[in-house]
Motif scaffolding. Structure first.
Motif, PDB file in Angstrom:
ATOM      1  N   UNK A 256     -58.257  53.008  16.878  1.00  6.45           N
ATOM      2  CA  UNK A 256     -57.789  52.145  17.891  1.00  6.45           C
ATOM      3  C   UNK A 256     -56.353  52.849  18.440  1.00  6.45           C
ATOM      4  N   UNK A 257     -56.372  53.027  19.671  1.00  6.03           N
ATOM      5  CA  UNK A 257     -54.938  53.345  20.171  1.00  6.03           C
ATOM      6  C   UNK A 257     -54.183  51.995  20.378  1.00  6.03           C
ATOM      7  N   UNK A 258     -53.020  51.921  19.903  1.00  6.98           N
ATOM      8  CA  UNK A 258     -52.232  50.617  20.204  1.00  6.98           C
ATOM      9  C   UNK A 258     -51.724  50.637  21.789  1.00  6.98           C
ATOM     10  N   UNK A 259     -51.849  49.456  22.280  1.00 11.02           N
ATOM     11  CA  UNK A 259     -51.381  49.013  23.744  1.00 11.02           C
ATOM     12  C   UNK A 259     -50.027  49.958  24.059  1.00 11.02           C
ATOM     13  N   UNK A 260     -49.278  49.559  22.974  1.00 11.26           N
ATOM     14  CA  UNK A 260     -47.828  50.245  23.331  1.00 11.26           C
ATOM     15  C   UNK A 260     -47.703  51.813  23.682  1.00 11.26           C
ATOM     16  N   UNK A 261     -48.540  52.369  22.701  1.00 13.46           N
ATOM     17  CA  UNK A 261     -48.813  53.946  22.901  1.00 13.46           C
ATOM     18  C   UNK A 261     -49.524  54.230  24.360  1.00 13.46           C
ATOM     19  N   UNK A 262     -50.490  53.426  24.944  1.00 18.67           N
ATOM     20  CA  UNK A 262     -50.993  53.836  25.874  1.00 18.67           C
ATOM     21  C   UNK A 262     -49.982  53.302  27.299  1.00 18.67           C
ATOM     22  N   UNK A 263     -49.113  52.392  26.889  1.00 17.39           N
ATOM     23  CA  UNK A 263     -48.074  52.188  27.907  1.00 17.39           C
ATOM     24  C   UNK A 263     -46.847  53.272  28.105  1.00 17.39           C
ATOM     25  N   UNK A 264     -46.792  53.749  26.939  1.00 13.92           N
ATOM     26  CA  UNK A 264     -45.805  55.047  26.891  1.00 13.92           C
ATOM     27  C   UNK A 264     -46.318  56.062  27.804  1.00 13.92           C
ATOM     28  N   UNK A 265     -47.668  56.442  27.646  1.00 16.85           N
ATOM     29  CA  UNK A 265     -48.130  57.462  28.607  1.00 16.85           C
ATOM     30  C   UNK A 265     -48.193  57.045  29.988  1.00 16.85           C
ATOM     31  N   UNK A 266     -48.668  55.852  30.229  1.00 13.34           N
ATOM     32  CA  UNK A 266     -48.485  55.319  31.623  1.00 13.34           C
ATOM     33  C   UNK A 266     -47.138  55.525  32.283  1.00 13.34           C
ATOM     34  N   UNK A 267     -46.318  55.059  31.451  1.00 13.16           N
ATOM     35  CA  UNK A 267     -44.622  55.197  32.106  1.00 13.16           C
ATOM     36  C   UNK A 267     -44.206  56.756  32.114  1.00 13.16           C
ATOM     37  N   UNK A 268     -44.709  57.521  31.254  1.00 13.97           N
ATOM     38  CA  UNK A 268     -44.352  58.831  31.578  1.00 13.97           C
ATOM     39  C   UNK A 268     -45.049  59.480  32.794  1.00 13.97           C
ATOM     40  N   UNK A 269     -46.274  59.417  32.898  1.00 15.53           N
ATOM     41  CA  UNK A 269     -46.942  59.588  34.142  1.00 15.53           C
ATOM     42  C   UNK A 269     -46.386  58.985  35.419  1.00 15.53           C
ATOM     43  N   UNK A 270     -45.920  57.722  35.383  1.00 11.55           N
ATOM     44  CA  UNK A 270     -45.357  57.203  36.524  1.00 11.55           C
ATOM     45  C   UNK A 270     -44.075  57.721  36.870  1.00 11.55           C
ATOM     46  N   UNK A 271     -43.273  58.212  35.732  1.00 16.98           N
ATOM     47  CA  UNK A 271     -41.971  58.860  35.996  1.00 16.98           C
ATOM     48  C   UNK A 271     -42.363  60.378  36.507  1.00 16.98           C
ATOM     49  N   UNK A 272     -43.233  60.935  36.121  1.00 16.93           N
ATOM     50  CA  UNK A 272     -43.410  62.128  37.154  1.00 16.93           C
ATOM     51  C   UNK A 272     -44.034  62.210  38.292  1.00 16.93           C
ATOM     52  N   UNK A 273     -44.479  61.153  38.474  1.00 17.91           N
ATOM     53  CA  UNK A 273     -45.074  60.688  39.957  1.00 17.91           C
ATOM     54  C   UNK A 273     -43.810  60.459  40.846  1.00 17.91           C
ATOM     55  N   UNK A 274     -42.984  59.767  40.277  1.00 16.77           N
ATOM     56  CA  UNK A 274     -41.835  59.308  40.997  1.00 16.77           C
ATOM     57  C   UNK A 274     -40.841  60.336  41.295  1.00 16.77           C
ATOM     58  N   UNK A 275     -40.667  61.435  40.277  1.00 14.66           N
ATOM     59  CA  UNK A 275     -39.877  62.538  40.377  1.00 14.66           C
ATOM     60  C   UNK A 275     -40.461  63.643  41.360  1.00 14.66           C
ATOM     61  N   UNK A 276     -41.785  63.574  41.466  1.00 14.29           N
ATOM     62  CA  UNK A 276     -42.284  64.469  42.690  1.00 14.29           C
ATOM     63  C   UNK A 276     -42.268  63.838  43.786  1.00 14.29           C
ATOM     64  N   UNK A 277     -42.454  62.603  44.021  1.00 14.39           N
ATOM     65  CA  UNK A 277     -42.551  61.800  45.358  1.00 14.39           C
ATOM     66  C   UNK A 277     -40.955  61.892  45.918  1.00 14.39           C
ATOM     67  N   UNK A 278     -39.795  61.374  45.034  1.00  7.39           N
ATOM     68  CA  UNK A 278     -38.654  61.222  45.573  1.00  7.39           C
ATOM     69  C   UNK A 278     -38.024  62.214  45.605  1.00  7.39           C
ATOM     70  N   UNK A 279     -37.815  63.137  44.632  1.00 10.59           N
ATOM     71  CA  UNK A 279     -36.955  64.369  44.274  1.00 10.59           C
ATOM     72  C   UNK A 279     -37.470  65.837  44.571  1.00 10.59           C
ATOM     73  N   UNK A 280     -38.806  65.563  45.057  1.00 12.05           N
ATOM     74  CA  UNK A 280     -39.643  67.093  45.412  1.00 12.05           C
ATOM     75  C   UNK A 280     -39.865  68.107  44.318  1.00 12.05           C
ATOM     76  N   UNK A 281     -39.936  67.306  43.189  1.00 11.16           N
ATOM     77  CA  UNK A 281     -40.204  68.205  41.992  1.00 11.16           C
ATOM     78  C   UNK A 281     -41.783  68.912  42.154  1.00 11.16           C
ATOM     79  N   UNK A 282     -41.940  69.893  41.647  1.00  8.01           N
ATOM     80  CA  UNK A 282     -43.317  70.500  41.761  1.00  8.01           C
ATOM     81  C   UNK A 282     -44.488  69.936  40.776  1.00  8.01           C
ATOM     82  N   UNK A 283     -45.362  69.365  41.361  1.00  7.06           N
ATOM     83  CA  UNK A 283     -46.592  68.674  40.595  1.00  7.06           C
ATOM     84  C   UNK A 283     -47.184  69.900  39.634  1.00  7.06           C
ATOM     85  N   UNK A 284     -47.450  71.181  40.541  1.00  3.42           N
ATOM     86  CA  UNK A 284     -48.044  72.226  39.521  1.00  3.42           C
ATOM     87  C   UNK A 284     -47.239  72.668  38.369  1.00  3.42           C
ATOM     88  N   UNK A 285     -45.849  72.488  38.508  1.00  3.76           N
ATOM     89  CA  UNK A 285     -45.029  72.935  37.362  1.00  3.76           C
ATOM     90  C   UNK A 285     -45.078  71.895  36.184  1.00  3.76           C
TER      91      UNK A 285
END
Length: 482
Positions: free
Chosen positions: A216-245
């Motif tokens: 069973x994966x603890x909720x806090x570990x799942x949230x870490x992944x969600x937060x990390x993916x959201x950070x990547x999403x913001x970096x791509x949308x707001x700073x023009x970072x490469x999704x592919x990279x």
């Protein structure tokens, strides 16, 4: 080549020789001192020169419908076989020519029958193939030198055409045999016609059940992944970072990370339903919110929408599983195993109550062979992990608890126990016990017959020319024209 491929190739070459011999005369003066003609002329020019019965085009060894086969095509076939880890010691140039002619015949007829293939899908496969080849040799420059190609674009175009012909050929073969069925009476007659001493012998087989426990994966570990993916999403949308990279650097999907997360999908692509639902809800350039499938957590960006086809990229990340969660899952399964050993509960009832694997728990943990949905597995064809667990396991016995990582789902760890419910030693085919395997053999024989009949008809109707003085091939002398 496997037995069916050999039969088909043999049929193609033999029937071709007969039909050409019956319907054409040998062009005795076809070979002239004109080897300066370029092999790269288009198919129309090649056909016109061959039709004149006066010119032999340097490098061209066969024409099948709208396709030509060059000497270099056979050389490339040898290289490809070696790259795939196959031995080429006993493979002749004649055999490779026969296979190439077979593929071209299928592809030619596929075009005549208007069987379509997606150029986008072909290009996606070509890109994946190029990435794999570059990974094998190190750099694109080394790859081009290895294949003796001048530039990347021309090599990519050549691979594209090879893959297109292959896909057309596969679609044509599928069409030929797709609607062929076999009745139980046909199976019985086919089996009874095999002499007793010639009936097939099937290798050792097992029926296997399993109980699977997922940590069973603890909720806090799942949230870490969600937060990390959201950070990547913001970096791509707001700073023009490469999704592919970011996909190359961080995605855990072995099928796409090296391609920047790229996939070409249609409505029929067999991905997880949650993945497809999100993909088809997005607009071009839009990035999804993080979402979960059985494979882990994703974000998707759609590059291009072409009707019902999508070019997309995705990033897959799995939560970390704490050591205490792993230990807890293992301990729980060991306790279940002990209850079974003590007779408190049967293995099948324990699977229904405790197993976390949806596909098997409601059948008491019974595994089914995905190739035919039978309950039997050939021992020698099991994956190495399963094989090591069951090879010495007696019927009715249960394996120790062991840990397994699903190769399709990197980072997804489970614990399992396995029971061999039945073991069948090597044995001669029995009509009742081995009906499904016997039916499969009988159906393949019927399909081979259908392919042979298709070959005979198609060869008669197709424009074919063969350089019969090609070394190693048993054709009539010089050029033979239908």
């Amino acid at each position: 080549m496997d037995r069916i491929s050999k039969i088909i190739a043999g049929v193609a070459l033999c029937v071709m020789q007969v039909s050409m011999g019956q319907e054409t005369a040998v062009a005795e003066n076809a070979v002239e001192e004109n080897n300066e003609a370029a092999a790269a002329r288009d198919t129309t020019e090649v056909s016109q020169n061959l039709s004149s019965d006066k010119v032999k085009i340097d490098g061209v060894i066969a024409v099948v419908g709208d396709y030509i086969i060059l000497e270099s095509d056979i050389d490339k076939s040898y290289i490809d076989l070696q790259n795939q880890g196959n031995s080429i010691k006993d493979i002749t140039r004649c055999q490779l020519l026969g296979k190439l002619m077979e593929d071209k015949l299928y592809a030619h007829q596929a075009v005549q029958d208007s069987l379509e293939v997606s150029d986008k899908q072909i290009m996606a496969q070509t890109e994946q193939q190029l990435n794999f080849l570059v990974g094998q040799v190190g750099t694109m420059e080394k790859l081009l030198a290895y294949y003796k190609k001048s530039d990347e674009e021309s090599f990519k175009e050549e691979l594209f055409q090879i893959n297109k012909i292959r896909m057309l050929a596969e679609n044509m073969q599928t069409k030929i045999v797709d609607e062929i069925e076999i009745t139980p009476e046909e199976v019985r007659q086919w089996f009874n016609n095999i002499p007793e001493d010639e009936r097939p012998v099937f290798g050792a087989e097992l029926e296997i059940s399993q109980i699977v426990k997922e940590p069973e994966v603890p909720e806090e570990e799942k949230q870490k992944v969600v937060d990390r993916l959201n950070e990547m999403k913001r970096d791509i949308e707001e700073n023009g970072s490469s999704f592919a990279t970011k996909a190359i650097l961080y995605s855990k999907d072995p099928g796409s990370s090296s391609k920047g997360g790229y996939y070409h999908v249609t409505r029929n692509t067999g991905f997880a339903k949650e993945f497809m639902d999100v993909a088809y809800s997005l607009q071009e350039g839009e990035i999804s919110e993080p979402f979960e499938t059985d494979f882990g957590w994703h974000i998707i960006m759609v590059d291009k929408i072409m009707g019902q086809e999508l070019d997309l990229r995705h990033i897959l990340i799995n939560p970390e599983i704490p050591a205490e969660a792993l230990a807890k899952a293992k301990k729980e399964l060991e306790e279940v195993r002990q209850k079974i050993a003590d007779g408190e509960v049967s293995f099948s009832d324990a699977a229904r109550e405790f197993s976390d694997e949806k596909e098997t728990k409601f059948e008491g943990g019974q595994l089914r062979n995905p190739s035919n949905m039978d309950t039997r597995f050939e021992l020698t064809k099991l994956d190495p992990t399963m094989y090591n667990q069951v090879r010495n396991l007696e019927t009715g016995k249960i394996s120790p608890v062991y840990e397994e990582e699903d190769p399709r789902k990197p980072g997804k760890v489970t614990f399992k126990i396995i029971k061999v419910t039945n073991r069948y030693d090597d044995h001669k085919a029995d009509y009742v016990k081995d009906y499904l395997k016997i039916k499969d053999l009988a159906l393949k024989e019927k399909q081979i017959k259908a392919v042979k009949e298709w070959m005979e008809k198609t060869i008669t109707d197709t424009y074919i020319m063969v350089n019969a003085d090609y070394k190693g091939c048993d054709f009539s002398n010089n050029w033979v024209k239908k």
